[in-house]
Design a protein around this motif. Structure first.
Motif, mmCIF file in Angstrom:
data_model
loop_
_atom_site.group_PDB
_atom_site.id
_atom_site.type_symbol
_atom_site.label_atom_id
_atom_site.label_comp_id
_atom_site.label_asym_id
_atom_site.label_seq_id
_atom_site.Cartn_x
_atom_site.Cartn_y
_atom_site.Cartn_z
ATOM 1 N N LEU A 156 0.849 -1.182 0.000
ATOM 2 C CA LEU A 156 0.000 0.000 0.000
ATOM 3 C C LEU A 156 0.887 1.235 0.000
ATOM 4 N N PHE A 157 0.698 2.084 -1.018
ATOM 5 C CA PHE A 157 1.485 3.303 -1.168
ATOM 6 C C PHE A 157 0.585 4.529 -1.187
ATOM 7 N N CYS A 158 1.102 5.635 -0.677
ATOM 8 C CA CYS A 158 0.478 6.946 -0.832
ATOM 9 C C CYS A 158 1.291 7.682 -1.887
ATOM 10 N N LEU A 159 0.641 8.213 -2.889
ATOM 11 C CA LEU A 159 1.327 8.925 -3.963
ATOM 12 C C LEU A 159 0.943 10.401 -3.987
ATOM 13 N N LYS A 160 0.536 10.926 -2.836
ATOM 14 C CA LYS A 160 0.192 12.345 -2.735
ATOM 15 C C LYS A 160 1.440 13.165 -3.048
ATOM 16 N N PRO A 161 1.354 14.120 -3.968
ATOM 17 C CA PRO A 161 2.531 14.914 -4.340
ATOM 18 C C PRO A 161 3.231 15.519 -3.115
ATOM 19 N N GLY A 162 4.521 15.265 -3.033
ATOM 20 C CA GLY A 162 5.326 15.757 -1.923
ATOM 21 C C GLY A 162 5.286 14.878 -0.688
ATOM 22 N N LYS A 163 4.389 13.911 -0.664
ATOM 23 C CA LYS A 163 4.259 13.030 0.502
ATOM 24 C C LYS A 163 4.232 11.563 0.085
ATOM 25 N N GLU A 164 4.922 11.233 -1.010
ATOM 26 C CA GLU A 164 4.948 9.866 -1.501
ATOM 27 C C GLU A 164 5.628 8.968 -0.468
ATOM 28 N N ARG A 165 4.995 7.825 -0.183
ATOM 29 C CA ARG A 165 5.590 6.903 0.784
ATOM 30 C C ARG A 165 4.913 5.541 0.727
ATOM 31 N N HIS A 166 5.652 4.557 1.193
ATOM 32 C CA HIS A 166 5.124 3.212 1.375
ATOM 33 C C HIS A 166 4.449 3.193 2.738
ATOM 34 N N ILE A 167 3.168 2.907 2.776
ATOM 35 C CA ILE A 167 2.439 2.886 4.041
ATOM 36 C C ILE A 167 2.627 1.555 4.735
#
Length: 76
Positions: A35-46
């Motif tokens: 599960l990944f967050c691809l919000k611009p500037g806050k990209e991360r593997h959750i």
């Protein structure tokens, strides 16, 4: 806000499931999904979601899709 599941969610050509700023990607095991967050500037593997059952993989995948639909709805 009530969001129809098909309204903001899709499966791309690689088989990944996207909803809003979130994506589920497959791993080598059908019992694990990243599960990944691809919000611009806050990209991360959750995290990595792991199924507790070998016989109910369909329910596991549906539950994972429901999770990212809910996360996407919270972002609005």
């Amino acid at each position: 806000m009530i969001m129809k599941s098909e309204q903001h969610a899709r499966i791309d050509s690689s088989g990944d499931f996207n909803a809003g700023n979130y994506v589920l990607t497959h791993t080598v095991s059908s019992q694990r999904i990243n599960l990944f967050c691809l919000k611009p500037g806050k990209e991360r593997h959750i995290g990595t979601l792991i199924s507790g059952s070998r016989t109910k993989i369909g329910q596991f995948h549906q539950g994972a899709r429901d999770i990212i639909r809910a996360l996407a709805a919270l972002d609005r």
